[in-house]
Design a protein around this motif. Sequence first.
Motif, PDB file in Angstrom:
ATOM      1  N   ARG A   1     -21.987  49.191  -6.756  1.00 61.23           N
ATOM      2  CA  ARG A   1     -21.993  48.416  -8.651  1.00 61.23           C
ATOM      3  C   ARG A   1     -22.012  46.805  -8.156  1.00 61.23           C
ATOM      4  O   ARG A   1     -23.141  46.003  -8.316  1.00 61.23           O
ATOM      5  CB  ARG A   1     -21.703  49.026  -9.518  1.00 61.23           C
ATOM      6  N   VAL A   2     -21.350  46.400  -7.460  1.00 63.15           N
ATOM      7  CA  VAL A   2     -21.162  45.005  -7.015  1.00 63.15           C
ATOM      8  C   VAL A   2     -21.988  44.657  -6.038  1.00 63.15           C
ATOM      9  O   VAL A   2     -22.863  44.071  -6.233  1.00 63.15           O
ATOM     10  CB  VAL A   2     -19.664  44.984  -6.487  1.00 63.15           C
ATOM     11  N   ALA A   3     -22.152  45.595  -5.099  1.00 67.09           N
ATOM     12  CA  ALA A   3     -23.210  45.959  -4.200  1.00 67.09           C
ATOM     13  C   ALA A   3     -25.353  45.078  -5.154  1.00 67.09           C
ATOM     14  O   ALA A   3     -25.652  43.941  -4.715  1.00 67.09           O
ATOM     15  CB  ALA A   3     -23.410  45.969  -2.546  1.00 67.09           C
ATOM     16  N   LEU A   4     -25.373  45.980  -5.801  1.00 68.54           N
ATOM     17  CA  LEU A   4     -26.583  45.741  -6.436  1.00 68.54           C
ATOM     18  C   LEU A   4     -26.934  44.569  -7.492  1.00 68.54           C
ATOM     19  O   LEU A   4     -27.612  43.670  -7.183  1.00 68.54           O
ATOM     20  CB  LEU A   4     -26.867  46.852  -6.486  1.00 68.54           C
TER      21      LEU A   4
ATOM     22  N   PRO B   1      -5.973  49.223  -6.287  1.00 71.97           N
ATOM     23  CA  PRO B   1      -6.741  50.371  -6.235  1.00 71.97           C
ATOM     24  C   PRO B   1      -8.173  50.664  -5.711  1.00 71.97           C
ATOM     25  O   PRO B   1      -8.814  49.603  -5.437  1.00 71.97           O
ATOM     26  CB  PRO B   1      -7.069  51.394  -7.801  1.00 71.97           C
ATOM     27  N   GLY B   2      -9.231  51.706  -5.844  1.00 70.15           N
ATOM     28  CA  GLY B   2      -9.974  51.120  -5.189  1.00 70.15           C
ATOM     29  C   GLY B   2     -10.687  51.565  -3.923  1.00 70.15           C
ATOM     30  O   GLY B   2     -11.782  50.327  -3.638  1.00 70.15           O
ATOM     31  N   ALA B   3      -9.501  50.748  -3.003  1.00 72.02           N
ATOM     32  CA  ALA B   3      -9.994  50.588  -1.672  1.00 72.02           C
ATOM     33  C   ALA B   3     -11.004  51.197  -0.837  1.00 72.02           C
ATOM     34  O   ALA B   3     -12.130  50.706   0.184  1.00 72.02           O
ATOM     35  CB  ALA B   3      -8.769  50.162  -1.058  1.00 72.02           C
ATOM     36  N   ASP B   4     -10.510  52.429  -0.357  1.00 67.75           N
ATOM     37  CA  ASP B   4     -11.311  53.805   0.173  1.00 67.75           C
ATOM     38  C   ASP B   4     -11.699  54.998  -0.655  1.00 67.75           C
ATOM     39  O   ASP B   4     -12.466  55.333   0.306  1.00 67.75           O
ATOM     40  CB  ASP B   4     -10.280  54.186   1.523  1.00 67.75           C
ATOM     41  N   ASP B   5     -11.453  55.284  -1.512  1.00 65.04           N
ATOM     42  CA  ASP B   5     -11.833  56.892  -1.948  1.00 65.04           C
ATOM     43  C   ASP B   5     -13.476  57.025  -2.450  1.00 65.04           C
ATOM     44  O   ASP B   5     -14.015  55.383  -2.186  1.00 65.04           O
ATOM     45  CB  ASP B   5     -10.954  57.126  -3.320  1.00 65.04           C
ATOM     46  N   GLU B   6     -13.453  57.898  -2.487  1.00 64.03           N
ATOM     47  CA  GLU B   6     -14.876  57.706  -3.131  1.00 64.03           C
ATOM     48  C   GLU B   6     -15.022  56.631  -4.753  1.00 64.03           C
ATOM     49  O   GLU B   6     -16.657  56.128  -4.627  1.00 64.03           O
ATOM     50  CB  GLU B   6     -15.087  59.562  -4.216  1.00 64.03           C
ATOM     51  N   ALA B   7     -14.602  56.811  -5.661  1.00 68.35           N
ATOM     52  CA  ALA B   7     -14.364  55.920  -6.654  1.00 68.35           C
ATOM     53  C   ALA B   7     -14.567  54.337  -5.998  1.00 68.35           C
ATOM     54  O   ALA B   7     -15.563  53.720  -6.896  1.00 68.35           O
ATOM     55  CB  ALA B   7     -13.429  56.023  -7.419  1.00 68.35           C
ATOM     56  N   GLY B   8     -14.021  53.750  -5.109  1.00 68.14           N
ATOM     57  CA  GLY B   8     -14.067  52.646  -4.542  1.00 68.14           C
ATOM     58  C   GLY B   8     -15.593  52.832  -4.467  1.00 68.14           C
ATOM     59  O   GLY B   8     -15.764  51.259  -4.452  1.00 68.14           O
ATOM     60  N   GLU B   9     -16.811  53.187  -3.159  1.00 69.51           N
ATOM     61  CA  GLU B   9     -17.632  52.904  -3.072  1.00 69.51           C
ATOM     62  C   GLU B   9     -18.448  52.795  -4.195  1.00 69.51           C
ATOM     63  O   GLU B   9     -19.313  51.864  -3.712  1.00 69.51           O
ATOM     64  CB  GLU B   9     -17.525  54.222  -2.123  1.00 69.51           C
TER      65      GLU B   9
ATOM     66  N   ARG C   1     -13.890  43.445 -13.768  1.00 72.40           N
ATOM     67  CA  ARG C   1     -13.104  44.933 -13.605  1.00 72.40           C
ATOM     68  C   ARG C   1     -13.623  45.678 -12.510  1.00 72.40           C
ATOM     69  O   ARG C   1     -12.461  45.453 -11.171  1.00 72.40           O
ATOM     70  CB  ARG C   1     -12.845  45.690 -14.279  1.00 72.40           C
ATOM     71  N   ASP C   2     -14.613  45.443 -12.248  1.00 67.54           N
ATOM     72  CA  ASP C   2     -15.385  46.449 -10.308  1.00 67.54           C
ATOM     73  C   ASP C   2     -15.081  45.056  -9.814  1.00 67.54           C
ATOM     74  O   ASP C   2     -14.786  45.600  -8.229  1.00 67.54           O
ATOM     75  CB  ASP C   2     -17.005  46.500 -11.209  1.00 67.54           C
TER      76      ASP C   2
END
Length: 443
Positions: A312-315, A299-307, A119-120
Amino acid sequence: MVRLGTGIGWRPEIADAVERMPGVDWVEVVAENLCPGHLPESLVRLRERGVTVVPHGVSLGLGGAERPDEGRLAALAERAEALGAPLVTEHIAFVRAGGPLTASAPLEAGHLLPVPRTRDALDVLCANVRIAQRALPVPLAVENIAALISWPGEEMTEGQFLYELVERTGVRLLIDVANLHTNHVNRGEDPAEALAELPVEAIAYVHVAGGVEKDGVWHDSHAHPVPRPVLDILTDLASRVAPPGVLLERDEDFPGAGELERELTAIGEAVRAGSRTRGAQPVAEGVRGADVESAPEAPGADDEAGERVRERVALAQTALLSALVAGTPVPEGFDRTRLGIQARALAAKRAGVVAKVAPELPAVLGTAYRPAFLSYAQSRPMRGGYRQDALDFAEWALLSGGLAEGRAKRELREWWLDRSGPAPRRRSRVTRVARMGRVLMRR
């Protein structure tokens, strides 16, 4: 949806053959290999004849944790406009990791790597696709990729992942049937099940290519004839929907024009075999308009939750890529053997591309070039593209102590000195000509 017909990947090595080839309705070209203001004459002639040209990007990294680079998007848009293309295509993959999101050094893969079907990762991919759609002047289609490795803890099948991607973004699909075969051999995924779950009405066109099996692993080489299992998957797909276009890819070990034409004929026969048993209808009119304007916001494009999702994906992606190109420990849950195979494949690809970008290196080093480069690549990731990689390798070879004093070391030092500074060193014309002659005579 544009009806493309039968196509072939345009490459400089087969440009003349493609121009003379009967039955070619369109061609696809690697976007990063084009200069919009100086298109190859072969492509110009094809366009003047009415042959459609589609730019196919390989470097955006839409599945990566970072937002798509604005410069890369602008370059892709420029190429689409220069070619008068009806659409552009890219991959569902990540090609780099590290950087600000992980507070670590940026890493380049030099290859398309699979995103986890979680999902992430889907949230990030949808957001990135949306950014790309807004920046491009024509519709975007994204391609499923081949993979040697599987991510642990995946939450969806490939078909489910792609279905939701299309539903949330309206993006079109470039389905590579050779990649479905690769994932069948390497990851045990049933191509028929994947096709059954796909939103086939969103398909923009289809890729067909060859590969080779080594030690139980299928390598999507684009350097071998298209095998029967890949044609069978194409027939299965064509039994479900009329593909708007089908294209043959070949990137290495190019055969003669006759063999390429025979492969195109076999592809056409596979499509016709599927059409005779088709239960699905061709692409519906309502789907043709499905694009960024009509799709719901991801969803999750630019908000804090999206960051936080991006972090998580980056790590996760950075840990995997670091293990592949920098020799760090294998992340938990991955198959160590498969990661080793993937790491060697990445290093071998780097060696091949660097040899093309800087042909003087294998000319100077001879048979020592490839083993030396593979040794260098074990723990030294790319840090700035293939030209920088060539310079870094030459510097490593000079400093590692593996080259004895002699002609090869002297010429490698001269090559590196000529290119490593802010400007080439000044030399007399006689010196330059004599030096080039020595290199050419050894090829």
